[in-house]
Design an enzyme around this catalytic site. Sequence first.
Site, short mmCIF file in Angstrom:
data_model
loop_
_atom_site.label_atom_id
_atom_site.label_comp_id
_atom_site.label_asym_id
_atom_site.label_seq_id
_atom_site.Cartn_x
_atom_site.Cartn_y
_atom_site.Cartn_z
N SER A 190 0.88 -1.18 0.00
CA SER A 190 0.00 0.00 0.00
C SER A 190 0.91 1.23 0.00
O SER A 190 1.97 1.21 0.61
CB SER A 190 -0.94 -0.02 1.21
OG SER A 190 -0.24 0.32 2.38
N LEU A 250 8.45 2.65 4.78
CA LEU A 250 9.52 1.65 4.91
C LEU A 250 10.69 2.01 4.01
O LEU A 250 11.84 1.76 4.35
CB LEU A 250 8.97 0.25 4.61
CG LEU A 250 7.85 -0.22 5.54
CD1 LEU A 250 7.45 -1.65 5.22
CD2 LEU A 250 8.25 -0.12 7.01
N VAL A 293 1.42 4.37 1.15
CA VAL A 293 2.05 5.09 2.27
C VAL A 293 3.07 4.20 2.97
O VAL A 293 4.16 4.63 3.32
CB VAL A 293 1.01 5.63 3.26
CG1 VAL A 293 1.70 6.32 4.43
CG2 VAL A 293 0.09 6.61 2.55
N CYS A 294 2.70 2.92 3.18
CA CYS A 294 3.63 1.99 3.83
C CYS A 294 4.93 1.92 3.06
O CYS A 294 6.01 1.92 3.63
CB CYS A 294 3.08 0.58 3.88
SG CYS A 294 1.46 0.49 4.56
N GLY A 295 4.80 1.83 1.73
CA GLY A 295 5.99 1.71 0.90
C GLY A 295 6.91 2.90 1.12
O GLY A 295 8.11 2.75 1.31
#
Lengths: 164, 187
Positions: free
Chosen positions: A47, A54, A49-51
Amino acid sequence: MPDPSTILPAGTPAPDFTLPVTPDQTLSLSDFRGRPVILAFYPNDFSPVCGDQLGLYNEILSEFHKHHAELVGISVDSSWCHGAFSSIRKLHFPLLADFEPKGAVSRQYGVYRGHEGTAARALFVIDGDGIIRWSYLSPVGVNPGADGILEALEALDSHAGAKA
Amino acid sequence: MTTTQQGTLRSPVTEQDHMLGPVGAPITLVEYGDLQCPHCRRAHGVVPRVMRRLGDRMRFVFRHFPLTESHPNALHAAEAAESVAAQAGEKGFWKMHDLLYEHQPEWEDAPDDARILELAREAGADPDVVASDLDSARYEEQIKENFMSGVRSGVNGTPTFFINGRRFDGDWTSVDTFVAALEAAAP
């Protein structure tokens, strides 16, 4: 049993866990004893934002390592999914699969979002004795960045310095 | 839940920054950007329109935040822009900044710096000097300082904007929304 949706605060002993890090290997929180650990719970692999979140941590791993801290990502995705995500994003830190029973560790840390069936976007800095020193719950759509993590690690260093 | 104040600009704007607009403007917009990032390229289409709307009331500062794991040419682009600035001044820097975004597809996947060097020439610098600056990583430390100041301020991806020192988590893709947020920050 702690409330699965109230984030564990600073000062709490971090619940130990063992989770798959690849389809045939596991990792336990206690493996890191003696060193600070950063736990980054996030909703899902891939997803957007997570990418970004991280990906940012991936860029500054050397800053975390300056404090001898290890970074671990945790979501309810399976280790196969983590493997694909990690290789596409060239991540240089482990992703743990809180997959079976689903979200068990996220619940223990009070960062499970029952209605979505995923972990929240939450950060923990745990010291070498296994005590939570800082925790932060971010609005799920907002990437929390790394400023809070670095401040918490610095506070740990100065605390250790004061003890020595 | 414990929390510190997240998303606050920790390194104040100084004369060392690349800045457009009046020094004393009541509104300061700081962008942490990656010259190889497609979203930053998109923002490059928005910021000048926002600046036209606000005129002398705002100034714009660009700081480097190259995400080198995902954008392998971003660091060289940033270093080249600094080399151009050293040779051709701030005008040269902004020209290079604009050229790199406008021609991003031509150098983003390139195996070498040839296209970046051509753009540096167009921006008013000697490409041989830029090439030697890239070889010696002359500006790398300076760019890393920009990067870390961003990390410490809560930069969470690119582009990240700060309006008068507070991270802007709103929608920058709309000129109207962006202008409204900037105006709201004016003292």
